[in-house]
Design an enzyme around this catalytic site. Structure first.
Site, PDB file in Angstrom:
ATOM      1  N   SER A 164       0.860  -1.185   0.000  1.00 32.21           N
ATOM      2  CA  SER A 164       0.000   0.000   0.000  1.00 32.21           C
ATOM      3  C   SER A 164       0.895   1.233   0.000  1.00 32.21           C
ATOM      4  CB  SER A 164      -0.882   0.005   1.252  1.00 32.21           C
ATOM      5  OG  SER A 164      -1.550   1.245   1.413  1.00 32.21           O
ATOM      6  N   TYR A 176      -2.174  -1.205  10.715  1.00 26.06           N
ATOM      7  CA  TYR A 176      -2.256  -1.289   9.253  1.00 26.06           C
ATOM      8  C   TYR A 176      -0.962  -0.851   8.571  1.00 26.06           C
ATOM      9  CZ  TYR A 176      -3.997  -0.977   4.499  1.00 26.06           C
ATOM     10  OH  TYR A 176      -4.151  -1.138   3.149  1.00 26.06           O
TER      11      TYR A 176
END
Length: 309
Positions: A164, A176
Site C-alpha cells: 500500500s 495497518y
C-alpha cells in the site's frame, strides 16, 4: 541539440512502452493462487485471469464468497476456504495446490488477503488490536508465501504482494501501516534471495480505493467502540470534541475515494503476465501524484500534511 534530445527521449519512451507490452506465451498453462477472493481486488483479479484462460486457484475466507465467485467464472477456476492466520489451514491449502499443479509448479502467488480495522489513535489501542491486523496482513502473508515457495521455484514463477502507499507513508495509526511497511521489507528480501531461481517478486502499492476494508461505516463503528472502551483518563485527556473531529475526518477521507479498483488489478495482471514485470506498481492518482512523492520529502514537510491537529 534540443531536437536530438527530444528524439532520444522519444526513443526511450517507445522502447519502454514496447517492453511494457510484451506478454508471455502459453498463459493458459499457468496456475495462479490468489488469497482474499471474497470481494475487492482478489475477486476482480480472479475473474479477469479466468477470462484470459489462466488456471485460477482462488482462496476465499467464507463459503458464501467462494460460491458467488464460482457462479461468475468458468469451470477452470477452483476455490478453497482459507484463513491466512491459521497455519494449519495454510498448510492444507498448500497441499491442495501441490496436488493440482504437480510437476508444473505454481506460476503465480498473489498475496491479496488483508484487513483494515482496527485503526485509531495508538494510545486508544491494545496490543491485541495491533496483532489482529499484523496476523492477517503480514504474518499470514509470510506463512502463505513460505508454504508455496517450493512450487513457485519449480515454475520459476511470480510472487505479487499487495502492500500500500501506507507502506511508504504512515497515513494512520494502528497496525495497518506497520503491516504494509513489513510487506514492503519482506518482499524486498524475497526479491534479493529468489533472483537466482528466476522468480520475480512484485509489490503493488495502491492508493485509496473503495473496497470492503475501506468501508466508512465499519471503520467509524469500530473507532467508536475503541473510544468507548478507553479509560476515563484517556477520554478526558483527548476530549470528546477531538474524538468527534477525528472520527468525522476519517469518515470523510474514506467517502471520497476512487471506485476504479480495476487500476489495481490491472497492475496485478501485468505483474503475472508480462515478460518484464515491474518491481513496484503504484495504482491510483493519489499514489502517483501525492503519496509516493511525499515519501521522498523531508519529514518536516510530510508532517504538515499528515499530522493530526
Amino acid at each position: 541539440m534540443w531536437l536530438l534530445l527530444v528524439v532520444l527521449l522519444g526513443l526511450i519512451f517507445l522502447y519502454r512502452r514496447y517492453r511494457h507490452g510484451l506478454i508471455l506465451e502459453n498463459l493458459t498453462d499457468k496456475y495462479v493462487f490468489i488469497t482474499g477472493c471474497d470481494s475487492g481486488f482478489g475477486n476482480l483479479l480472479a475473474k479477469k485471469l479466468d477470462k484470459r484462460g489462466m488456471r485460477v486457484l482462488a482462496a476465499c475466507l467464507t463459503d458464501q464468497g467462494a460460491k458467488e465467485l464460482k457462479k461468475e467464472t468458468s469451470t477452470r477456476l477452483q476455490t478453497i476456504l482459507l484463513d491466512v492466520t491459521n497455519s494449519q489451514n495454510v498448510s492444507s491449502a498448500a497441499d491442495w495446490v501441490s496436488d493440482i499443479v504437480r510437476d508444473k509448479g505454481l506460476w503465480g502467488l498473489v498475496n491479496n488477503a488483508g484487513i483494515g480495522t482496527p485503526i485509531a489513535v495508538n494510545e486508544w489501542l491494545t496490543k491485541d488490536d495491533f496483532a489482529k491486523v499484523l496476523n492477517v496482513n503480514l504474518l499470514g502473508l509470510v506463512d502463505v508465501t513460505l508454504k508455496m515457495l517450493p512450487m513457485i521455484r519449480r515454475a520459476h514463477g511470480r510472487i505479487v504482494n499487495v502492500a500500500s502507499i501506507a507502506g511508504r507513508v504512515t497515513i494512520c495509526s494502528g497496525g495497518y501501516c506497520l503491516s504494509k511497511y513489513g510487506v514492503e521489507s519482506f518482499s524486498d528480501s524475497l526479491r534479493y534471495e529468489l533472483h537466482k531461481f528466476g522468480v520475480k517478486v512484485c509489490i503493488i502499492e495502491p492508493g485509496y480505493f473503495k473496497t470492503s476494508i475501506t468501508n466508512p461505516e465499519a471503520h467509524v463503528g469500530k473507532l467508536r467502540e475503541i473510544w468507548e472502551r478507553s479509560s476515563e483518563e484517556i477520554r478526558t485527556a483527548y476530549g470528546q470534541q477531538y474524538f468527534e473531529r477525528y472520527s468525522n475526518s476519517f469518515a470523510e477521507s474514506l467517502n471520497n475515494i476512487s471506485t476504479k479498483i480495476h487500476l489495481v488489478t490491472d497492475c496485478m495482471e501485468h505483474a503475472l503476465t508480462a515478460v518484464n514485470p515491474h518491481k513496484r506498481y503504484s495504482a491510483g492518482l493519489d499514489a502517483k501524484l501525492f503519496f509516493i512523492p511525499l515519501s521522498y520529502c523531508p519529514s518536516a514537510l510530510a508532517d504538515i500534511f499528515l499530522s493530526q491537529k
